[in-house]
Design a protein around this motif. Structure first.
Motif: not given
Ligand code: HEM
Length: 195
Positions: A29, A32, A49, A102, A149-150
């Motif tokens: 996360g 990327m 991810h 998630p 999410h972040s």
């Molecule tokens: C326990 C599960 C998960 C954890 C620990 C996690 C963790 C993270 C982290 C640390 C980031 C970076 C946030 C930032 O920019 O500061 C991120 C971004 C992202 N995550 Fe997750 N994630 C999880 C599950 C998911 C799931 C299930 C999906 C989609 C089906 C997902 C889709 C995304 C996307 C698309 C981004 C990029 C958002 C953006 O463009 O800013 N994540 N995630």
């Protein structure tokens, strides 16, 4: 109901599988989102991810079902009541984050104006959430979900530091069985003096 000092094999397996997946998700996360927008590497990391993230959602639902059907081992008798309460509260919040993170990820890709499909591990098409995928003005909703999410990921990181710190404190300072009971049985250090 067993009086065993340790967690059963299924609980231990699900715990460590989730731990590896969470570390990978946090690393992916953070990396990327800094890659050049629209690059092939960014696209494949997003797909990986999303695949691992949805797997964590499914694993956590399985874990909770298992946890509700199997009583965990009791905490040490000499552990202060406030510490037991803190451990239970911490584990509850961890479960909420393991579901909420998630789910918020799934929600944000569903609301994304780019409408990129999710194909788990390149083989299984995963649907977008209804309602969010059909919103007239998706952008503000997607942005709010990205922020959520972040923020939730940072709360999880903070809680993991406390969780891991507490486990190490029990093992190395208090020298009790709290960490050993979650270690796989084949580990030599998982053998207890009072099994
Ligand atoms: C326990 C599960 C998960 C954890 C620990 C996690 C963790 C993270 C982290 C640390 C980031 C970076 C946030 C930032 O920019 O500061 C991120 C971004 C992202 N995550 Fe997750 N994630 C999880 C599950 C998911 C799931 C299930 C999906 C989609 C089906 C997902 C889709 C995304 C996307 C698309 C981004 C990029 C958002 C953006 O463009 O800013 N994540 N995630």
């Amino acid at each position: 109901m067993s009086g065993s000092f340790r967690y059963d094999g299924v609980a231990v397996f699900l715990h460590w599988l989730t731990a590896v997946a969470i570390i990978a998700l946090l690393a992916m996360g953070l990396i990327m989102t800094d890659l050049p927008k629209g690059s092939a590497l960014q696209f494949s990391m997003f797909q990986m991810h999303k695949s691992v993230g949805i797997s964590v959602l499914v694993l956590t639902l399985l874990r909770l079902a298992w946890r509700l059907a199997h009583r965990p081992p009791a905490l040490p008798d000499d552990m202060p009541a406030w510490e037991k309460a803190a451990a239970h509260a911490g584990h509850l919040v961890l479960y909420l984050l393991l579901l909420g993170l998630p789910f918020s990820g799934w929600a944000l890709v569903s609301a994304s104006p780019f409408n990129i499909p999710t194909v788990l591990f390149g083989v299984l098409a995963w649907p977008h959430l209804p309602i969010l995928s059909t919103l007239a003005d998706k952008k503000p909703v997607a942005e709010a979900l990205e922020d959520l999410h972040s923020a939730a990921a940072w709360v999880l990181i903070a809680l993991l530091v406390v969780h891991i710190g507490a486990a190490l404190r029990h093992h190395f300072l208090l020298k009790d069985d709290v960490l050993r009971r979650m270690l796989p049985r084949f580990s030599p250090s998982s053998r207890s003096a009072n099994p």
